[in-house]
Write an enzyme that holds these catalytic residues in place. Structure first.
Site, PDB file in Angstrom:
ATOM      1  N   TYR A  43      -7.248  -8.622  11.650  1.00  0.00           N
ATOM      2  CA  TYR A  43      -5.975  -8.369  12.322  1.00  0.00           C
ATOM      3  C   TYR A  43      -6.116  -8.824  13.767  1.00  0.00           C
ATOM      4  CZ  TYR A  43      -4.736  -5.451   8.306  1.00  0.00           C
ATOM      5  OH  TYR A  43      -4.435  -5.003   7.043  1.00  0.00           O
TER       6      TYR A  43
ATOM      7  N   GLU B  66      -6.572  -9.088   3.480  1.00  0.00           N
ATOM      8  CA  GLU B  66      -5.740  -8.436   4.515  1.00  0.00           C
ATOM      9  C   GLU B  66      -5.821  -9.308   5.763  1.00  0.00           C
ATOM     10  OE1 GLU B  66      -6.108  -4.227   5.431  1.00  0.00           O
ATOM     11  OE2 GLU B  66      -6.662  -3.807   3.352  1.00  0.00           O
TER      12      GLU B  66
ATOM     13  N   GLU C 117       0.858  -1.198   0.000  1.00  0.00           N
ATOM     14  CA  GLU C 117       0.000   0.000   0.000  1.00  0.00           C
ATOM     15  C   GLU C 117       0.888   1.240   0.000  1.00  0.00           C
ATOM     16  OE1 GLU C 117      -2.992   0.136   3.086  1.00  0.00           O
ATOM     17  OE2 GLU C 117      -3.718   2.095   2.398  1.00  0.00           O
TER      18      GLU C 117
ATOM     19  N   ASN D 267     -12.049  -0.827  -1.345  1.00  0.00           N
ATOM     20  CA  ASN D 267     -11.443  -1.360  -0.113  1.00  0.00           C
ATOM     21  C   ASN D 267     -12.303  -1.015   1.093  1.00  0.00           C
ATOM     22  OD1 ASN D 267      -9.031  -2.302   1.566  1.00  0.00           O
ATOM     23  ND2 ASN D 267      -9.308  -0.213   2.346  1.00  0.00           N
ATOM     24  N   GLU D 268     -12.604  -2.009   1.904  1.00  0.00           N
ATOM     25  CA  GLU D 268     -13.279  -1.822   3.202  1.00  0.00           C
ATOM     26  C   GLU D 268     -14.386  -0.766   3.130  1.00  0.00           C
ATOM     27  OE1 GLU D 268     -10.339  -1.255   6.317  1.00  0.00           O
ATOM     28  OE2 GLU D 268      -9.765  -3.358   6.224  1.00  0.00           O
TER      29      GLU D 268
ATOM     30  N   ASN E 143      -6.795   1.636   2.541  1.00  0.00           N
ATOM     31  CA  ASN E 143      -7.519   2.893   2.704  1.00  0.00           C
ATOM     32  C   ASN E 143      -7.042   3.948   1.700  1.00  0.00           C
ATOM     33  OD1 ASN E 143      -8.800   1.670   4.851  1.00  0.00           O
ATOM     34  ND2 ASN E 143      -7.543   2.650   6.415  1.00  0.00           N
TER      35      ASN E 143
END
Ligand code: AHR
Length: 512
Positions: free
Chosen positions: A244, A292, A27, A172-173, A72
Site C-alpha cells: 500500500y 493486495e 473482505e 492471509n499476511e 485479516n
C-alpha cells in the site's frame, strides 16, 4: 516541458496479458460487503440483495477475479458460520476489525454475486485460528459434486452444482504480528505445506497461493519467502505480495514514484523465489500473486486505519465505516503507475487484486439507501482492463527523470504497453509524474506501421480544481477526457501529456 522517448518492438514481448491481473478484493470489513455489494431493501437491490448499481460499476471496472472473504478477517473466520439458513447463522465478534459479523452473507451469497458479476472466485482459508481440517472441509464443501456429507450439505443449502473454486489462498499476511494466529516462517511454512497437501487430496485441480510478506518493509522480508517456500515449493503455485502506498509529509514526488518501489519489490520476490527453485533443483516456476495493492492513507490521514480499542470505536457495531479513503487526482495517477508496474511484470505476476472493491479503500463508493459512484482511481483500472490485450510489450524509456527522497530516481513519464496481433491494436498506458510541466512523448514503433489513433483519453487536474480534487456522490469532477494532443507522424506516435496526468492511447497498426 519534459521529454520522453519510448521504443517498442513488435517482437520484444513479455508474454500474454494475464487476465487475472485485473483482480479485486471483497473482505468482510467495514462496508465492503454490507451496504457495498449487498444491501437487501436498497431500491437497486435484486431479489438476492445484490446492489445492481454496484454490479454495473463492477462490470464497467472490468474485474476478472475477486479475493474473498479476507484479509485479516479470514484469520478468525469459521466458514461454516456463513452457510445454511440465514436466520440460524451465528452473530460473531470479528477481532480483526472490531466488528459484529452477522454472517447474513457467506459463501453461497458470494458465489451467487460472483456469478452475476462474472468474476472468478479466489477463496482464502483461515490459517490463523484454524488449519488443515477446516481448509480441506471447505474444499470438499465447495468443489466436490456430491455423495459425501459436506458436498450434500452444500446441495441441501441450495447449490446443487459445486462452486468449482480453482484459486485458493493459504491464509492471509501470516508474517504480520497483527494477524490473529500470527506465525513464524517455519510454523507457517509447515502448516501451509500440510494444508496444501490435504486440500489437493480433495481436489487436485486447485491452484494455491502461499503467503509471502505483507510488505517489502517487513523485517522478515526475503527470509520469510525463503523459509516458507523451502517447505511449500512443491505444493503451491504462487507466492503473495501486498503493498500500500500513500503521500507522506507532502512529499508528492516520492508518492508519484511508488511504482519504482513496486518494481523493486516484485523483482526482489522473483529473485528470492528463483533462488529457492535453483537450490532445491525444482523444475516448476512459482509465480507471483500481488493480491493486495492500492493507495491507502493508513498513516498520513486521521482515520480508522488500524484496529483500535473497542472504546475508541464506541463499542462493537455491524459494518461500521472503516478506511473509506477519498481518492484524488494524484492518487489516480499513482494507481495508473502501479497498474503499469504490474503489467510490465506480467511474465511473473500472474494474479493481482486491488484492495478493495467497494467503500473500503476502493474505486467504487456507495451509500446505504443512496447512490454508488466512481472514485478517481476507478478510471486507470477500468481502461487498462478493457484495453490491455494480447502481448505485453517490453519497452525502453529514455528521457527526463525526477529525484525522489524515498525511491531514488524515477522516469518522469511512466509507460506500459500491449500489442494485440488479432485486432491489430497497440495500446499504451502513460503517466506524467511531473507536477508542473507537461511532457512531450514520442513512441517509436519497430515492426509496426501505425495507421490511426482509435482511443486517446487523459485523466488530469479538472478545470477549477487542483491535484487534490476528488469525486463524491454529487460531483464527478475527476474522470477521463479526450487527449487532443496525440498524432501519428512519420510512423511514430507523438503526444503531449498535461502535468500530473494518466492517459491511455490505442493505435491501429499493421505488423511489418
Ligand atoms: O485491505 C485491508 C487489510 O490490509 C487486509 O485485511 C489485510 O490483509 C491488509 O493488512
Amino acid at each position: 516541458m519534459s521529454r520522453a522517448t519510448v521504443t517498442v518492438d513488435r517482437d520484444f514481448t513479455a508474454g500474454p496479458v494475464p487476465r487475472r491481473l485485473f483482480g479485486s478484493f471483497v473482505e468482510h470489513m467495514g462496508r465492503c460487503v454490507y451496504t457495498g455489494i449487498y444491501e437487501p431493501g436498497h431500491p437497486e437491490a435484486d431479489e438476492h440483495g445484490y446492489r445492481r448499481d454496484v454490479l454495473a460499476l463492477v462490470n464497467e471496472l472490468g474485474v476478472s477475479v475477486v479475493r474473498y472473504p479476507g484479509g485479516n478477517f479470514v484469520s478468525g473466520y469459521n466458514w461454516e458460520d456463513g452457510v445454511g439458513p440465514v436466520d440460524q447463522r451465528p452473530r460473531r465478534l470479528d477481532g480483526a476489525w472490531h466488528t459484529v459479523e452477522t454472517n447474513a452473507f457467506g459463501l453461497h451469497e458470494f458465489a451467487g454475486w460472483a456469478r452475476q458479476a462474472n468474476v472468478e472466485i479466489m477463496e482464502a482459508v483461515n490459517l490463523g485460528t484454524r488449519g488443515v481440517d477446516a481448509a480441506r472441509a471447505l474444499v470438499e464443501y465447495a468443489n466436490h459434486p456430491g455423495g459425501t456429507y459436506l458436498s450434500d450439505l452444500r446441495r441441501r443449502n441450495g447449490s446443487a452444482e459445486p462452486f468449482d473454486i480453482k484459486l485458493w489462498c493459504l491464509g492471509n499476511e501470516m508474517d504480520g504480528p497483527w494477524q490473529i494466529g500470527h506465525k513464524t516462517a517455519d510454523e507457517y511454512g509447515r502448516l501451509a505445506q500440510e494444508t496444501a497437501k490435504a486440500m489437493r487430496l480433495v481436489d487436485p485441480s486447485i491452484e494455491l497461493v502461499v503467503c509471502g510478506s505483507s510488505g517489502s518493509g517487513m523485517p522478515t522480508f526475503g527470509a520469510w519467502e525463503q523459509t516458507v517456500l523451502g517447505h511449500t515449493y512443491d505444493v503451491v503455485d504462487y507466492v503473495s505480495l501486498h503493498a500500500y502506498y500513500e503521500e507522506k509529509d507532502g512529499d508528492a514526488a516520492s508518492f508519484l514514484a511508488s511504482a519504482v518501489d513496486m518494481d523493486r519489490f516484485i523483482e526482489g520476490v522473483v529473485a528470492t523465489v528463483d533462488a529457492v527453485r535453483a537450490r532445491g533443483r525444482h523444475r516448476k516456476h512459482i509465480n507471483l500473486s500481488f493480491d493486495e495493492w492500492n493507495v491507502w492513507y493508513s498513516t498520513a490521514r486521521e482515520g480508522d486505519d488500524q484496529p483500535r480499542s473497542i472504546e475508541a470505536r464506541g463499542g462493537w457495531h455491524e459494518h461500521p465505516r472503516i478506511i473509506e479513503d477519498e481518492y484524488n487526482v494524484t492518487d489516480a495517477v499513482v494507481v495508473g503507475t502501479l497498474l503499469n508496474s504490474l503489467l510490465r511484470h506480467g511474465d511473473r505476476v500472474a494474479i493481482a487484486n486491488q484492495a478493495q472493491l467497494v467503500n473500503v479503500i476502493a474505486p467504487i463508493r456507495s451509500e446505504e439507501g443512496g447512490p454508488a459512484w466512481r472514485q478517481s482511481i476507478f478510471w486507470p483500472f477500468a481502461r487498462m482492463s478493457a484495453v490491455a490485450r494480447g502481448e505485453i510489450l517490453r519497452l525502453k524509456v529514455t528521457g527526463d527523470r525526477v529525484a525522489t527522497a524515498r525511491h531514488g530516481d524515477a522516469d518522469l513519464v511512466d509507460v506500459a504497453g500491449t500489442w494485440d496481433e488479432e485486432t491489430g491494436r497497440v495500446a499504451f498506458f502513460l503517466a506524467n509524474r511531473g507536477l508542473d510541466d507537461a511532457a512531450q512523448v514520442e513512441v517509436v514503433l519497430r515492426g509496426l506501421n501505425p495507421s490511426r489513433i482509435t482511443r486517446a483519453e487523459v485523466l488530469t487536474v479538472p478545470e477549477g480544481g487542483d491535484r487534490f480534487s476528488t469525486n463524491d456522490e454529487r460531483r464527478q469532477a475527476v474522470g477521463l477526457r479526450p487527449l487532443d494532443a496525440a498524432a501519428i507522424e512519420d510512423g511514430a506516435l507523438r503526444l503531449t501529456l498535461p502535468a500530473l496526468a494518466w492517459a491511455v492511447v490505442e493505435v491501429e497498426a499493421a505488423a511489418l
